[in-house]
Design an enzyme around this catalytic site. Structure first.
Site, PDB file in Angstrom:
ATOM      1  CB  SER A   1      -9.373   5.480  -6.617  1.00  0.00           C
ATOM      2  OG  SER A   1      -9.945   6.445  -5.765  1.00  0.00           O
TER       3      SER A   1
ATOM      4  CE1 TYR B   1      -4.352   6.517  -4.155  1.00  0.00           C
ATOM      5  CE2 TYR B   1      -6.409   7.599  -4.721  1.00  0.00           C
ATOM      6  CZ  TYR B   1      -5.729   6.488  -4.248  1.00  0.00           C
ATOM      7  OH  TYR B   1      -6.429   5.364  -3.872  1.00  0.00           O
TER       8      TYR B   1
HETATM    9  P1  NAD Z   1      -2.911  -0.694   2.318  1.00  0.00           P
HETATM   10  O1  NAD Z   1      -1.927   0.348   2.735  1.00  0.00           O
HETATM   11  O2  NAD Z   1      -3.757  -1.367   3.330  1.00  0.00           O
HETATM   12  O3  NAD Z   1      -2.170  -1.830   1.472  1.00  0.00           O
HETATM   13  C1  NAD Z   1      -1.263  -1.531   0.447  1.00  0.00           C
HETATM   14  C2  NAD Z   1      -0.267  -2.673   0.299  1.00  0.00           C
HETATM   15  O4  NAD Z   1       0.587  -2.332  -0.806  1.00  0.00           O
HETATM   16  C3  NAD Z   1       0.633  -2.863   1.534  1.00  0.00           C
HETATM   17  O5  NAD Z   1       0.669  -4.231   1.886  1.00  0.00           O
HETATM   18  C4  NAD Z   1       2.004  -2.391   1.047  1.00  0.00           C
HETATM   19  O6  NAD Z   1       3.092  -3.089   1.639  1.00  0.00           O
HETATM   20  C5  NAD Z   1       1.909  -2.668  -0.456  1.00  0.00           C
HETATM   21  N1  NAD Z   1       2.864  -1.875  -1.238  1.00  0.00           N
HETATM   22  C6  NAD Z   1       3.149  -0.564  -1.113  1.00  0.00           C
HETATM   23  N2  NAD Z   1       4.092  -0.208  -1.992  1.00  0.00           N
HETATM   24  C7  NAD Z   1       4.411  -1.333  -2.691  1.00  0.00           C
HETATM   25  C8  NAD Z   1       5.334  -1.616  -3.730  1.00  0.00           C
HETATM   26  N3  NAD Z   1       6.147  -0.675  -4.230  1.00  0.00           N
HETATM   27  N4  NAD Z   1       5.374  -2.877  -4.230  1.00  0.00           N
HETATM   28  C9  NAD Z   1       4.577  -3.837  -3.715  1.00  0.00           C
HETATM   29  N5  NAD Z   1       3.693  -3.628  -2.728  1.00  0.00           N
HETATM   30  C10 NAD Z   1       3.627  -2.388  -2.215  1.00  0.00           C
HETATM   31  O7  NAD Z   1      -3.797   0.041   1.206  1.00  0.00           O
HETATM   32  P2  NAD Z   1      -5.247  -0.275   0.586  1.00  0.00           P
HETATM   33  O8  NAD Z   1      -6.175   0.771   1.067  1.00  0.00           O
HETATM   34  O9  NAD Z   1      -5.606  -1.706   0.708  1.00  0.00           O
HETATM   35  O10 NAD Z   1      -4.954   0.078  -0.941  1.00  0.00           O
HETATM   36  C11 NAD Z   1      -4.830  -0.900  -1.962  1.00  0.00           C
HETATM   37  C12 NAD Z   1      -5.147  -0.238  -3.303  1.00  0.00           C
HETATM   38  O11 NAD Z   1      -6.495   0.236  -3.274  1.00  0.00           O
HETATM   39  C13 NAD Z   1      -4.263   0.964  -3.636  1.00  0.00           C
HETATM   40  O12 NAD Z   1      -3.960   0.958  -5.020  1.00  0.00           O
HETATM   41  C14 NAD Z   1      -5.172   2.136  -3.300  1.00  0.00           C
HETATM   42  O13 NAD Z   1      -4.835   3.295  -4.045  1.00  0.00           O
HETATM   43  C15 NAD Z   1      -6.509   1.574  -3.717  1.00  0.00           C
HETATM   44  N6  NAD Z   1      -7.662   2.252  -3.146  1.00  0.00           N
HETATM   45  C16 NAD Z   1      -7.818   2.337  -1.782  1.00  0.00           C
HETATM   46  C17 NAD Z   1      -8.923   2.991  -1.275  1.00  0.00           C
HETATM   47  C18 NAD Z   1      -9.147   3.122   0.203  1.00  0.00           C
HETATM   48  O14 NAD Z   1     -10.008   3.929   0.574  1.00  0.00           O
HETATM   49  N7  NAD Z   1      -8.455   2.406   1.053  1.00  0.00           N
HETATM   50  C19 NAD Z   1      -9.869   3.547  -2.139  1.00  0.00           C
HETATM   51  C20 NAD Z   1      -9.686   3.437  -3.499  1.00  0.00           C
HETATM   52  C21 NAD Z   1      -8.576   2.776  -3.991  1.00  0.00           C
END
Ligand code: NAD
Length: 260
Positions: A142, A155
């Site tokens: 991130s 985080y």
């Molecule tokens: P999201 O909530 O849309 O998707 C996350 C997925 O992870 C879900 O399908 C959930 O069921 C799954 N999950 C949660 N806990 C789990 C576990 N213990 N084992 C297996 N699967 C699990 O979130 P997103 O925004 O797509 O985030 C995905 C990644 O991107 C994360 O690591 C997040 O930190 C990172 N990220 C997101 C953003 C943002 O702004 N959305 C920015 C930077 C980084």
């Protein structure tokens, strides 16, 4: 950029960023395992992308469960013929100020982001090393791998930690042709972020529009959210890059929010 017949595992691929990475990997010719805690959503995603069930499979995987990770990765390798790419993407967010942050929430968040990255990495490396055809491991970091924000202590800690893990994988994996890199997105409007907008508004005493404009997008060059497409394109690039020249690196995809 081609991933023809590469076997790719994407964790947390039933939603958000991981789901679009799975889609773009399939478009680039890969076979993709959609590994997620939510097996119904993972199976539905696999069916949506590949109705015949030949190139996409849903896999039940809690990335913090050692036995489930080892069994899931073994099942994918058996079904698709090895493992070439891992995207360790599963993640959650729990916001709150440090002085009252619950220890249980701290441990839960670190477990999903860091223990999950370790367990999936270890399982995939065993297959990659045994196969002898190299591989690529990508961590979903991130902008918070490089920068801090209030209310996000575990985080920010976990996302900084993934850069350390990626560097060790790059060094240990090199002689096996295994590369490792981190993608560092800015804010992307997935369910993870939609949930945070009202939470941050409450914690900071702002309106939701102010959270978006003055907190989330304030430091970007254009006031724009990063998109799942922006991040997935970067994942395809890193997964298909052919040499060890690009390893141990972290790429920020954030509309200039954080500049290296
Ligand atoms: P999201 O909530 O849309 O998707 C996350 C997925 O992870 C879900 O399908 C959930 O069921 C799954 N999950 C949660 N806990 C789990 C576990 N213990 N084992 C297996 N699967 C699990 O979130 P997103 O925004 O797509 O985030 C995905 C990644 O991107 C994360 O690591 C997040 O930190 C990172 N990220 C997101 C953003 C943002 O702004 N959305 C920015 C930077 C980084």
């Amino acid at each position: 950029m081609s991933l023809t017949d590469k076997v790719c595992v994407v964790t947390g691929a039933a939603s958000g960023i991981g789901k679009d990475i799975a889609r773009q990997f399939l478009d680039a010719g890969a076979k993709v395992a959609i590994a997620d805690l939510n097996i119904d959503a993972a199976n539905a995603t696999a069916k949506e992308f590949d109705p015949e069930g030949k190139r996409a499979m849903g896999v039940a995987m809690d990335v913090t469960d050692e036995a489930q990770v080892d069994a899931g990765i073994a099942a994918i390798a058996k079904a698709f013929g090895g493992i070439d790419v891992l995207v360790s993407n599963a993640g959650i967010q729990i916001v709150g100020p440090l002085e009252s942050y619950k220890y249980a929430d701290w441990k839960k968040l670190l477990a999903i982001h860091l223990d999950g990255a370790f367990l999936t990495t270890r399982a995939c490396l065993q297959h990659m090393y045994a196969q002898g055809r190299g591989g690529s491991i990508i961590y979903m970091g991130s902008a918070h791998s490089k920068e801090a924000s209030v209310l996000k202590a575990p985080y920010v800690t976990a996302k900084h930690g993934l850069i350390g893990l990626a560097k060790v994988v790059a060094k240990e994996g090199a002689k096996h042709g295994v590369r490792s890199n981190v993608i560092c997105p800015g804010f992307v409007r997935t369910p993870l972020v939609e949930k945070q907008i009202p939470e941050q508004a409450k914690a900071l005493g702002l309106t939701e529009a102010e959270v978006i404009k003055n907190v989330m997008l304030k430091e970007t060059v254009d006031g724009e959210f990063t998109t799942v497409d922006d991040v997935a394109r970067t994942a395809v690039f890193l997964a298909s890059f052919p040499t060890n020249a690009l390893t141990g690196q972290s790429i920020v995809v954030s509309h200039g929010w954080f500049m290296q």
